[in-house]
Design an enzyme around this catalytic site. Structure first.
Site, PDB file in Angstrom:
ATOM      1  N   ASP A  12       0.856  -1.191   0.000  1.00  0.00           N
ATOM      2  CA  ASP A  12       0.000   0.000   0.000  1.00  0.00           C
ATOM      3  C   ASP A  12       0.888   1.235   0.000  1.00  0.00           C
ATOM      4  O   ASP A  12       2.075   1.153   0.321  1.00  0.00           O
ATOM      5  CB  ASP A  12      -0.908   0.014   1.242  1.00  0.00           C
ATOM      6  CG  ASP A  12      -1.807   1.238   1.277  1.00  0.00           C
ATOM      7  OD1 ASP A  12      -2.466   1.529   0.255  1.00  0.00           O
ATOM      8  OD2 ASP A  12      -1.849   1.936   2.313  1.00  0.00           O
ATOM      9  N   SER A  13       0.296   2.367  -0.328  1.00  0.00           N
ATOM     10  CA  SER A  13       1.054   3.614  -0.286  1.00  0.00           C
ATOM     11  C   SER A  13       1.462   3.965   1.147  1.00  0.00           C
ATOM     12  O   SER A  13       2.378   4.749   1.345  1.00  0.00           O
ATOM     13  CB  SER A  13       0.194   4.742  -0.866  1.00  0.00           C
ATOM     14  OG  SER A  13      -1.031   4.820  -0.163  1.00  0.00           O
ATOM     15  N   CYS A  75      -3.822  -1.100  -2.037  1.00  0.00           N
ATOM     16  CA  CYS A  75      -4.117   0.308  -2.310  1.00  0.00           C
ATOM     17  C   CYS A  75      -5.089   0.430  -3.488  1.00  0.00           C
ATOM     18  O   CYS A  75      -4.829  -0.107  -4.574  1.00  0.00           O
ATOM     19  CB  CYS A  75      -2.812   1.013  -2.642  1.00  0.00           C
ATOM     20  SG  CYS A  75      -2.988   2.758  -2.992  1.00  0.00           S
ATOM     21  N   THR A  77      -5.768   3.158  -5.208  1.00  0.00           N
ATOM     22  CA  THR A  77      -5.200   3.989  -6.268  1.00  0.00           C
ATOM     23  C   THR A  77      -4.253   3.173  -7.140  1.00  0.00           C
ATOM     24  O   THR A  77      -4.304   3.237  -8.368  1.00  0.00           O
ATOM     25  CB  THR A  77      -4.466   5.203  -5.649  1.00  0.00           C
ATOM     26  OG1 THR A  77      -5.359   5.878  -4.759  1.00  0.00           O
ATOM     27  CG2 THR A  77      -4.000   6.168  -6.712  1.00  0.00           C
ATOM     28  N   GLU A 155      -5.925   9.642   9.273  1.00  0.00           N
ATOM     29  CA  GLU A 155      -4.586   9.458   9.823  1.00  0.00           C
ATOM     30  C   GLU A 155      -4.387  10.253  11.107  1.00  0.00           C
ATOM     31  O   GLU A 155      -3.537   9.914  11.924  1.00  0.00           O
ATOM     32  CB  GLU A 155      -3.531   9.840   8.780  1.00  0.00           C
ATOM     33  CG  GLU A 155      -3.533   8.850   7.647  1.00  0.00           C
ATOM     34  CD  GLU A 155      -2.357   8.987   6.716  1.00  0.00           C
ATOM     35  OE1 GLU A 155      -1.501   9.853   6.931  1.00  0.00           O
ATOM     36  OE2 GLU A 155      -2.311   8.206   5.754  1.00  0.00           O
ATOM     37  N   CYS A 189     -11.375   3.438  -0.935  1.00  0.00           N
ATOM     38  CA  CYS A 189     -10.055   3.884  -0.492  1.00  0.00           C
ATOM     39  C   CYS A 189      -9.729   3.127   0.795  1.00  0.00           C
ATOM     40  O   CYS A 189     -10.620   2.919   1.637  1.00  0.00           O
ATOM     41  CB  CYS A 189     -10.085   5.388  -0.237  1.00  0.00           C
ATOM     42  SG  CYS A 189      -8.604   6.012   0.568  1.00  0.00           S
ATOM     43  N   HIS A 191      -8.423   3.926   3.464  1.00  0.00           N
ATOM     44  CA  HIS A 191      -8.626   4.609   4.745  1.00  0.00           C
ATOM     45  C   HIS A 191     -10.082   4.628   5.201  1.00  0.00           C
ATOM     46  O   HIS A 191     -10.363   4.790   6.379  1.00  0.00           O
ATOM     47  CB  HIS A 191      -8.149   6.056   4.630  1.00  0.00           C
ATOM     48  CG  HIS A 191      -6.667   6.204   4.593  1.00  0.00           C
ATOM     49  ND1 HIS A 191      -5.888   5.518   3.697  1.00  0.00           N
ATOM     50  CD2 HIS A 191      -5.819   6.939   5.347  1.00  0.00           C
ATOM     51  CE1 HIS A 191      -4.621   5.850   3.899  1.00  0.00           C
ATOM     52  NE2 HIS A 191      -4.549   6.711   4.895  1.00  0.00           N
TER      53      HIS A 191
END
Ligand code: DGL
Length: 271
Positions: A12-13, A75, A77, A155, A189, A191
């Site tokens: 993941d990023s 991820c 994206t 975050e 996403c 998150h």
């Protein structure tokens, strides 16, 4: 054929992909996992497809160099813009992204009703969820909206309360007012599952939330069985790699993994 005891690589990023790792560990407790979060170059969601693809290829090489039997692209994206490049570069290693399992889960839940997707700018721009849904269900109405502010908000641990509610409403109110009214909301996403409670409250009882973590874990299980790659051991382990700030990785990562991460267990790697 890869060694069955090798870990499954999860990429993941940053830390958000730990929501997928969480679902994987629950579904496949006997597997070993090697997670890489590219925290030095986070966020990916606001970057161009070319840059994300370049970053993803170097990160995947770092994982394959350590030995993995499969790659899960946690991820959204990266799954949206770089899955074909990764699949080609890593062949014959199996590569699984989160978009297709998420699209399948959305179609199954929708039963013909309209679907809405919230994701990063990068995922929305390429229309990956819209294409994946329309490939399987061409006439299903799909609306989408980028919700970039929700990434840093999560975050910061701001997943409930006034600020979280206002931010979620800013994106959801216009999206859910689309005609025909969406009855399914895809959390596109990594998150967003952490914001589930607030998103559900703002969306209201008529909207069903779909998150791809669960369905991706199921897709990984199916692929492992199809390839005969299940680890014969009963108890798996998890290792973590990050490209920067291991302390932040473990602190913020706990929000997504739902379990403590010892900062000493996070190895810093340079890509
Ligand atoms: N992991 C990204 C995603 O799921 C969100 C964070 C980022 O923008 O890097 O799209």
């Amino acid at each position: 054929m890869p060694d069955k005891t090798l870990p499954i690589g999860v990429f993941d990023s940053g830390m958000g992909g730990l929501t997928v790792m969480r679902a994987l560990r629950t579904r496949l407790p006997g597997e070993n996992f090697l997670y890489l979060g590219d925290t030095a170059r986070l966020p990916y969601g606001t970057k161009s497809a070319d840059t994300v693809t370049r970053y993803a290829l170097t990160a995947a090489q770092a994982l394959t160099a350590r030995g993995i039997k499969m790659l899960v692209v946690a991820c959204n994206t990266v799954s949206a813009v770089a899955l074909p490049a990764l699949t080609e570069a890593l062949a014959p290693l199996s590569v699984i992204g989160v978009i297709e399992p998420g699209a399948e889960a959305a179609i199954a839940a929708a039963q013909g009703a309209a679907v809405a997707v919230i994701a990063t700018e990068g995922t929305v721009k390429g229309g990956a969820y819209v294409h994946a849904i329309h490939d399987r269900a061409p006439f299903l109405p799909v609306a989408q909206k980028a919700a970039p502010l929700l990434v840093p908000l999560t975050e910061e641990g701001l997943v409930t309360g006034e600020i979280a509610t206002l931010a979620v409403a800013r994106y959801l109110t216009p999206l859910l007012a689309t005609v025909p009214h969406p009855r399914i909301l895809v959390l596109g996403c990594t998150h967003f599952p952490a914001l589930k409670e607030t998103i559900a409250e703002v969306a209201g009882p008529d909207v069903t939330l779909v998150d791809s973590a669960e369905t991706t874990a199921r897709a990984v299980e199916v692929r492992l069985d199809a390839l005969g790659l299940r680890n014969p051991d009963r108890q798996g382990s998890s290792r973590f790699l990050a490209t920067d700030a291991p302390d932040r990785f473990s602190r913020v990562g706990e929000i997504f993994l739902g379990a403590p991460i010892d900062p000493g267990s996070v190895e810093v790697v340079d890509l």
